[in-house]
Scaffold this active site. Sequence first.
Site, PDB file in Angstrom:
ATOM      1  CB  SER A 101      -0.893   0.020   1.242  1.00 30.42           C
ATOM      2  OG  SER A 101      -1.493   1.298   1.411  1.00 30.42           O
ATOM      3  CE1 TYR A 158      -6.460   5.389  -2.648  1.00 28.82           C
ATOM      4  CE2 TYR A 158      -4.632   5.034  -1.152  1.00 28.82           C
ATOM      5  CZ  TYR A 158      -5.932   4.787  -1.528  1.00 28.82           C
ATOM      6  OH  TYR A 158      -6.715   3.929  -0.792  1.00 28.82           O
ATOM      7  CB  THR A 167      -6.447   2.826  -5.508  1.00 24.82           C
ATOM      8  OG1 THR A 167      -5.682   1.696  -5.091  1.00 24.82           O
ATOM      9  CG2 THR A 167      -7.805   2.793  -4.820  1.00 24.82           C
ATOM     10  CE  LYS A 208      -7.419  -2.847  -4.115  1.00 28.36           C
ATOM     11  NZ  LYS A 208      -8.023  -1.764  -3.312  1.00 28.36           N
ATOM     12  CB  SER A 261     -11.658  -3.726  -5.745  1.00 32.06           C
ATOM     13  OG  SER A 261     -11.523  -3.349  -4.384  1.00 32.06           O
ATOM     14  CG  HIS A 315     -11.121   0.867  -0.982  1.00 34.53           C
ATOM     15  ND1 HIS A 315     -10.405   1.689  -1.815  1.00 34.53           N
ATOM     16  CD2 HIS A 315     -10.426   0.855   0.188  1.00 34.53           C
ATOM     17  CE1 HIS A 315      -9.345   2.173  -1.167  1.00 34.53           C
ATOM     18  NE2 HIS A 315      -9.331   1.668   0.053  1.00 34.53           N
ATOM     19  N   GLY A 341     -12.525  -8.708  -2.166  1.00 38.89           N
ATOM     20  CA  GLY A 341     -13.706  -8.394  -1.356  1.00 38.89           C
ATOM     21  C   GLY A 341     -14.421  -9.658  -0.940  1.00 38.89           C
TER      22      GLY A 341
HETATM   23  C1  LIG Z   1      -7.410  -1.839   6.676  1.00 34.19           C
HETATM   24  C2  LIG Z   1      -7.539  -1.703   5.200  1.00 34.19           C
HETATM   25  C3  LIG Z   1      -6.724  -0.815   4.529  1.00 34.19           C
HETATM   26  C4  LIG Z   1      -6.806  -0.703   3.151  1.00 34.19           C
HETATM   27  N1  LIG Z   1      -5.945   0.132   2.521  1.00 34.19           N
HETATM   28  C5  LIG Z   1      -5.978   0.203   1.178  1.00 34.19           C
HETATM   29  C6  LIG Z   1      -5.039   1.021   0.505  1.00 34.19           C
HETATM   30  O1  LIG Z   1      -4.172   1.629   1.097  1.00 34.19           O
HETATM   31  N2  LIG Z   1      -5.137   1.080  -0.845  1.00 34.19           N
HETATM   32  C7  LIG Z   1      -6.085   0.390  -1.550  1.00 34.19           C
HETATM   33  O2  LIG Z   1      -6.138   0.479  -2.768  1.00 34.19           O
HETATM   34  N3  LIG Z   1      -6.961  -0.412  -0.926  1.00 34.19           N
HETATM   35  C8  LIG Z   1      -6.927  -0.512   0.414  1.00 34.19           C
HETATM   36  N4  LIG Z   1      -7.805  -1.340   1.048  1.00 34.19           N
HETATM   37  C9  LIG Z   1      -8.739  -2.170   0.255  1.00 34.19           C
HETATM   38  C10 LIG Z   1      -8.109  -3.534  -0.061  1.00 34.19           C
HETATM   39  O3  LIG Z   1      -7.088  -3.402  -1.006  1.00 34.19           O
HETATM   40  C11 LIG Z   1      -9.125  -4.521  -0.635  1.00 34.19           C
HETATM   41  O4  LIG Z   1      -9.813  -3.909  -1.691  1.00 34.19           O
HETATM   42  C12 LIG Z   1     -10.123  -5.039   0.376  1.00 34.19           C
HETATM   43  O5  LIG Z   1      -9.596  -5.117   1.673  1.00 34.19           O
HETATM   44  C13 LIG Z   1     -10.562  -6.423  -0.093  1.00 34.19           C
HETATM   45  O6  LIG Z   1     -11.532  -6.919   0.702  1.00 34.19           O
HETATM   46  P1  LIG Z   1     -11.316  -7.997   1.888  1.00 34.19           P
HETATM   47  O7  LIG Z   1     -10.673  -7.248   3.004  1.00 34.19           O
HETATM   48  O8  LIG Z   1     -12.722  -8.381   2.145  1.00 34.19           O
HETATM   49  O9  LIG Z   1     -10.468  -9.150   1.384  1.00 34.19           O
HETATM   50  C14 LIG Z   1      -7.755  -1.470   2.432  1.00 34.19           C
HETATM   51  C15 LIG Z   1      -8.578  -2.359   3.117  1.00 34.19           C
HETATM   52  C16 LIG Z   1      -8.483  -2.492   4.478  1.00 34.19           C
HETATM   53  C17 LIG Z   1      -9.366  -3.484   5.176  1.00 34.19           C
HETATM   54  C1  LIG Z   2      -6.787   7.088   3.913  1.00 28.98           C
HETATM   55  C2  LIG Z   2      -6.947   6.009   2.919  1.00 28.98           C
HETATM   56  C3  LIG Z   2      -5.770   5.086   2.842  1.00 28.98           C
HETATM   57  C4  LIG Z   2      -6.028   3.721   3.320  1.00 28.98           C
HETATM   58  C5  LIG Z   2      -7.182   3.063   2.672  1.00 28.98           C
HETATM   59  O1  LIG Z   2      -7.322   2.979   1.486  1.00 28.98           O
HETATM   60  C6  LIG Z   2      -8.178   2.455   3.533  1.00 28.98           C
HETATM   61  O2  LIG Z   2      -8.023   2.547   4.751  1.00 28.98           O
HETATM   62  O3  LIG Z   2      -9.107   1.830   3.014  1.00 28.98           O
END
Ligand SMILES: Cc1cc2nc3c(=O)[nH]c(=O)nc-3n(C[C@H](O)[C@H](O)[C@H](O)COP(=O)(O)O)c2cc1C
Ligand SMILES: CCCCC(=O)C(=O)O
Length: 343
Positions: free
Chosen positions: A104, A126, A152, A216, A238, A240, A272
Amino acid sequence: MTPSREPERRARDVLDPVHFDALAGGAGSERTLTGNEDAFVRRRLRPRVLRGPGTPDLSTHLPGARLAAPVVVAPTAFHRLAHRAGEVATGEGVAAAHGLLTVSMMATTAVEDIAETGAALWFQLYVQPDRAFTADVVARAEAAGCRAIVLTVDSPVRGRHVRDERHRFTDLPAGLVCENMRGRDGRLRDLVVDPDLGWDAVAWLRGTTSLPVLVKGVLHPADARLAVEHGVDGVVVSNHGGRQLDGALATLDALPAVVDAVAGRVPVLLDGGVRSGVDALVALALGADAVMVGRPVLWGLALSGADGVRAVLDDLADALAHAMALAGAHRPADLTPDLVVVP
Ligand SMILES: Cc1cc2nc3c(=O)[nH]c(=O)nc-3n(C[C@H](O)[C@H](O)[C@H](O)COP(=O)(O)O)c2cc1C
Ligand SMILES: CCCCC(=O)C(=O)O
């Protein structure tokens, strides 16, 4: 509680409740967060028999990476909230599992230090309004050995994380910083999610790096088509993990139309709610080339550091191979949509 929720429950027991919620939570009413998992629960498999599936061969080719299984670690921020060794432990676990880690941009460890673990890496970006800084970050990731950039695109504004609001959790604990947000000058930048970002960002990114670029955060087939027209090397379906638009449809429900729109031109990944080998099988059967997993990796990290991450990835690959054998499939390509039904 279903067995798939057990790791989350155990992680809740070991983490500070505020940090657990920061990792586990979703946006708004969390209907998209829960909807992702529910979409898998609704599906049932219609296996084939007497196909001599043999020992499954899960090998998969993705941009910049040949993998032993079609499973990629999704980019998640702030691993040092889950474990004091943070992304270094994650990298060690991924390396031990011969997996692929998407770092990330908001990691709490510098990409160079994560690369030291020897794990195969992609880098999540980002695009910032400060394009010179963004180009520097991309150059750092490339120099560190990352094999693709994962752009993203689902975050023109930040999702409303209700659990964080309830806890008034706005800043990382003292000592934790997003090391990849440090410029050449050594100064840390705050993340800007840019509401003005458009498709020209993909062309700009292409001009700054020779690495493959995946986007993504696509749910709409028209966007998948646009992504391919803009020359991306992969599309990640996704929402997110339910942390951006609450009410967005489950990724598994969005997948088939995106797969149709992409029509095999580039790989399609899904994340997801993937919690088991059967879930991974369902996503592959509905057209994904690979799945990404987010929270399960964080729970493995929280519970047992690198060993926990390795176990999550190994268990998922083993369970996928087992389910494939039972469904009569030798390779992921044998998994076709007719194997999945909603009764
Ligand atoms: C704690 C957390 C932080 C995340 N941070 C990012 C991030 O920095 N960038 C990003 O593109 N997606 C981020 N995501 C989304 C994940 O890449 C992903 O899309 C998502 O967690 C997938 O779902 P799952 O947790 O159900 O497997 C984050 C998700 C979580 C739970
Ligand atoms: C502040 C956003 C960065 C981390 C992120 O993508 C998330 O926490 O889902």
